[in-house]
Write an enzyme that holds these catalytic residues in place. Structure first.
Site, PDB file in Angstrom:
ATOM      1  N   HIS A 280       0.851  -1.185   0.000  1.00  0.00           N
ATOM      2  CA  HIS A 280       0.000   0.000   0.000  1.00  0.00           C
ATOM      3  C   HIS A 280       0.888   1.237   0.000  1.00  0.00           C
ATOM      4  CE1 HIS A 280      -3.153   2.830   1.149  1.00  0.00           C
ATOM      5  NE2 HIS A 280      -4.008   1.914   0.741  1.00  0.00           N
ATOM      6  N   ASP A 337      -8.006  -5.390   0.349  1.00  0.00           N
ATOM      7  CA  ASP A 337      -8.606  -6.222  -0.683  1.00  0.00           C
ATOM      8  C   ASP A 337      -8.029  -7.624  -0.805  1.00  0.00           C
ATOM      9  OD1 ASP A 337     -10.735  -4.727  -1.537  1.00  0.00           O
ATOM     10  OD2 ASP A 337      -9.422  -3.340  -2.591  1.00  0.00           O
TER      11      ASP A 337
HETATM   12  N1  ACO Z   1       4.233  -7.777  -4.588  1.00  0.00           N
HETATM   13  C1  ACO Z   1       5.585  -7.810  -4.724  1.00  0.00           C
HETATM   14  N2  ACO Z   1       6.377  -6.745  -4.578  1.00  0.00           N
HETATM   15  C2  ACO Z   1       5.810  -5.584  -4.256  1.00  0.00           C
HETATM   16  C3  ACO Z   1       4.394  -5.468  -4.091  1.00  0.00           C
HETATM   17  C4  ACO Z   1       3.621  -6.624  -4.268  1.00  0.00           C
HETATM   18  N3  ACO Z   1       2.297  -6.576  -4.127  1.00  0.00           N
HETATM   19  N4  ACO Z   1       4.100  -4.192  -3.788  1.00  0.00           N
HETATM   20  C5  ACO Z   1       5.251  -3.530  -3.744  1.00  0.00           C
HETATM   21  N5  ACO Z   1       6.291  -4.360  -4.041  1.00  0.00           N
HETATM   22  C6  ACO Z   1       7.721  -4.019  -4.040  1.00  0.00           C
HETATM   23  C7  ACO Z   1       8.106  -3.226  -5.274  1.00  0.00           C
HETATM   24  O1  ACO Z   1       8.524  -4.060  -6.309  1.00  0.00           O
HETATM   25  C8  ACO Z   1       9.205  -2.360  -4.737  1.00  0.00           C
HETATM   26  O2  ACO Z   1      10.370  -3.166  -4.635  1.00  0.00           O
HETATM   27  P1  ACO Z   1      11.838  -2.532  -4.963  1.00  0.00           P
HETATM   28  O3  ACO Z   1      12.042  -1.484  -3.904  1.00  0.00           O
HETATM   29  O4  ACO Z   1      12.762  -3.686  -4.896  1.00  0.00           O
HETATM   30  O5  ACO Z   1      11.715  -1.935  -6.338  1.00  0.00           O
HETATM   31  C9  ACO Z   1       8.770  -2.038  -3.311  1.00  0.00           C
HETATM   32  O6  ACO Z   1       7.939  -3.146  -2.932  1.00  0.00           O
HETATM   33  C10 ACO Z   1       7.976  -0.735  -3.189  1.00  0.00           C
HETATM   34  O7  ACO Z   1       6.855  -0.788  -4.080  1.00  0.00           O
HETATM   35  P2  ACO Z   1       6.259   0.455  -4.865  1.00  0.00           P
HETATM   36  O8  ACO Z   1       5.634  -0.021  -6.135  1.00  0.00           O
HETATM   37  O9  ACO Z   1       7.274   1.550  -4.965  1.00  0.00           O
HETATM   38  O10 ACO Z   1       5.127   0.943  -3.841  1.00  0.00           O
HETATM   39  P3  ACO Z   1       3.918   1.938  -4.172  1.00  0.00           P
HETATM   40  O11 ACO Z   1       3.606   2.614  -2.896  1.00  0.00           O
HETATM   41  O12 ACO Z   1       4.187   2.811  -5.360  1.00  0.00           O
HETATM   42  O13 ACO Z   1       2.749   0.956  -4.618  1.00  0.00           O
HETATM   43  C11 ACO Z   1       0.869  -0.498  -4.550  1.00  0.00           C
HETATM   44  C12 ACO Z   1       1.704   0.558  -3.808  1.00  0.00           C
HETATM   45  C13 ACO Z   1       0.456   0.029  -5.948  1.00  0.00           C
HETATM   46  C14 ACO Z   1      -0.380  -0.782  -3.751  1.00  0.00           C
HETATM   47  C15 ACO Z   1       1.726  -1.788  -4.695  1.00  0.00           C
HETATM   48  O14 ACO Z   1       2.058  -2.267  -3.419  1.00  0.00           O
HETATM   49  C16 ACO Z   1       1.011  -2.857  -5.520  1.00  0.00           C
HETATM   50  O15 ACO Z   1       1.096  -2.844  -6.753  1.00  0.00           O
HETATM   51  N6  ACO Z   1       0.295  -3.818  -4.855  1.00  0.00           N
HETATM   52  C17 ACO Z   1      -0.475  -4.816  -5.551  1.00  0.00           C
HETATM   53  C18 ACO Z   1      -1.772  -4.219  -6.072  1.00  0.00           C
HETATM   54  C19 ACO Z   1      -2.767  -3.975  -4.971  1.00  0.00           C
HETATM   55  O16 ACO Z   1      -3.026  -4.812  -4.116  1.00  0.00           O
HETATM   56  N7  ACO Z   1      -3.412  -2.779  -5.017  1.00  0.00           N
HETATM   57  C20 ACO Z   1      -4.441  -2.418  -4.037  1.00  0.00           C
HETATM   58  C21 ACO Z   1      -4.025  -1.236  -3.239  1.00  0.00           C
HETATM   59  S1  ACO Z   1      -5.172  -0.951  -1.930  1.00  0.00           S
HETATM   60  C22 ACO Z   1      -6.547  -0.311  -2.631  1.00  0.00           C
HETATM   61  O17 ACO Z   1      -6.619   0.406  -3.592  1.00  0.00           O
HETATM   62  C23 ACO Z   1      -7.787  -0.688  -1.966  1.00  0.00           C
END
Ligand code: ACO
Length: 402
Positions: A280, A337
């Site tokens: 998140h 979710d």
């Molecule tokens: N699975 C694996 N790796 C992940 C995940 C994940 N779900 N989420 C983040 N990471 C990793 C990234 O690859 C990144 O790694 P790195 O530093 O080695 O490059 C690090 O964790 C940070 O991730 P970011 O993408 O920079 O985090 P951001 O805050 O931009 O993204 C998000 C947040 C979009 C929710 C992300 O965690 C994601 O894509 N999750 C899966 C989709 C999801 O569940 N979305 C629902 C959000 S809640 C909602 O709207 C109700």
């Protein structure tokens, strides 16, 4: 603050902050989040207390009007909502214009946009009685519109709302009932759905809520602004994630891939695979809503779908990820979710419909933010700046010389 502002205006300096990760677009008194500590409060009330002791409509009142209602205020509010659940007969025909397999999210957004044509187009959108009436109309009609979008997709006739029923029971009946049959909503399902709506009711400046505020800042009416919010919510990185989690669990189940192997694949980022429902932007801790949802999933799925293999897979995934250094280091925890899709599925909703359920839940938050925005003297039309990276000045060449 003011000095910096005028300095920026004089010098034309701008900040560049992709995704607005560090830029506040407004001040707000509605929802408080501490992502480090995993805290969420609506109007100061902890989400855990509201989940335990309140209900969705009471929380709608709280978010929109800022205080918990008295018994008389609650009765008046819910009474007004139950009297506005009907759709104009002409609006019912609107659904005939869509293909049968239309995704219910764009259908819902279009129908909400169309509400402007019935109620608001020529009125001052910020006029208080007008906004109040639009608030009630939206809260009352969105479940009816959502149920009709579903009925349309399965080719069944629409049911008129039954105003003797509560909002959630009425919605379940219009969705799953048939005209010739008596429909008794399952009280456990109704309670769980009410709770899920409550947990989604607001989450401060997320993508769809910021969209509602942005569109409303141009003095667009509430229906137009909420319609824009629904379209933003449709995206898989936002509301669409609940459906994506279920697709992921189903894929693991049908391909028979081992959970540990799947997590290894996620870590390797092969094909950009992510653990959907994990991570998140704001929470760097267990999402407090996810804790509550998980308990509900356990209780409801044990009763409604005890043989669903997907719950076991989800728990395995969670356990494996939470004890894995990759997820620990990046502070990735289940978000709201991760388990909601499993509950919606056990209730009988198709995957396409999950994000519609999110929209019904998020509606009071959108309305509360719209109203806060129009009543804030500091509000200006949303108009971000940019850092231009295109060509410098060039001389025009006529078509024949190019
Ligand atoms: N699975 C694996 N790796 C992940 C995940 C994940 N779900 N989420 C983040 N990471 C990793 C990234 O690859 C990144 O790694 P790195 O530093 O080695 O490059 C690090 O964790 C940070 O991730 P970011 O993408 O920079 O985090 P951001 O805050 O931009 O993204 C998000 C947040 C979009 C929710 C992300 O965690 C994601 O894509 N999750 C899966 C989709 C999801 O569940 N979305 C629902 C959000 S809640 C909602 O709207 C109700």
């Amino acid at each position: 603050g003011i000095e910096i502002k005028s300095l920026l205006a004089r010098t034309g300096a701008v900040t560049l902050d992709p995704g607005f990760a560090n830029t506040a677009s407004c001040s707000s008194a509605i929802t408080y989040i501490d992502g480090e500590a995993g805290i969420l409060r609506y109007r100061g009330y902890p989400i855990e207390q509201l989940a335990e002791q309140s209900n969705f409509l009471e929380v709608c009142y709280l978010l929109i009007y800022g205080q918990l209602p008295t018994a008389a205020q609650y009765a008046e509010f819910t009474g007004k909502i139950s009297r506005h659940t009907l759709l104009h007969e002409d609006l019912k025909r609107f659904f005939d214009g869509f293909p049968r397999d239309a995704h219910p999210m764009p259908v819902l957004a279009s129908a909400v946009s169309a509400l402007s044509t019935f109620y608001q187009a020529s009125l001052n959108p910020f006029d208080e009685p007008n906004v109040d009436l639009s608030t009630v109309r939206l809260l009352a009609k969105l479940p009816t519109l959502a149920a009709y979008a579903y009925k349309k997709s399965i080719g069944q006739p629409f049911l008129y709302p039954d105003n003797a029923l509560g909002l959630v029971e009425n919605f379940l009946r219009m969705t799953f009932g048939l005209p010739a049959e008596q429909y008794e909503p399952d009280p456990d399902v109704a309670r769980a759905l009410d709770l899920l709506f409550l947990l989604h009711a607001d989450h401060e400046q997320n993508c769809s809520t910021s969209t509602v505020r942005m569109v409303g800042s141009a003095q667009a009416n509430l229906f137009a602004s909420v319609s824009a919010g629904i379209n933003a919510l449709f995206g898989p990185l936002h509301g669409g994630a609940n459906a994506a989690v279920l697709d992921m669990l189903e894929e693991i189940n049908t391909t028979g891939v081992d959970v540990a192997q799947f997590v290894r694949k996620v870590k390797g980022q092969h094909d950009g695979v992510r653990l959907m429902g994990f991570g998140h932007r704001v929470y760097r801790h267990y999402d407090p809503r996810a804790t509550i949802v998980k308990r509900t999933a356990d209780a409801l799925i044990a009763r409604l779908a005890p043989d669903d293999p997907l719950l076991g897979i989800a728990k395995d995934l969670e356990e494996t990820a939470l004890s894995d250094d990759y997820f620990i280091e990046r502070r990735l925890y289940p978000n709201v979710d991760f388990y909601t899709g499993l509950i919606y599925r056990a209730m009988g909703f198709p995957t396409d419909f999950f994000t519609v359920l999110f929209a019904i839940g998020r509606l009071p938050g959108w309305i509360a933010h719209y109203r806060e925005m129009i009543n804030d003297p500091a509000t200006k039309i949303g108009r971000p700046r940019q850092v231009y990276t295109g060509a410098t000045v060039r001389d025009f060449t006529p078509l024949g010389e190019r």
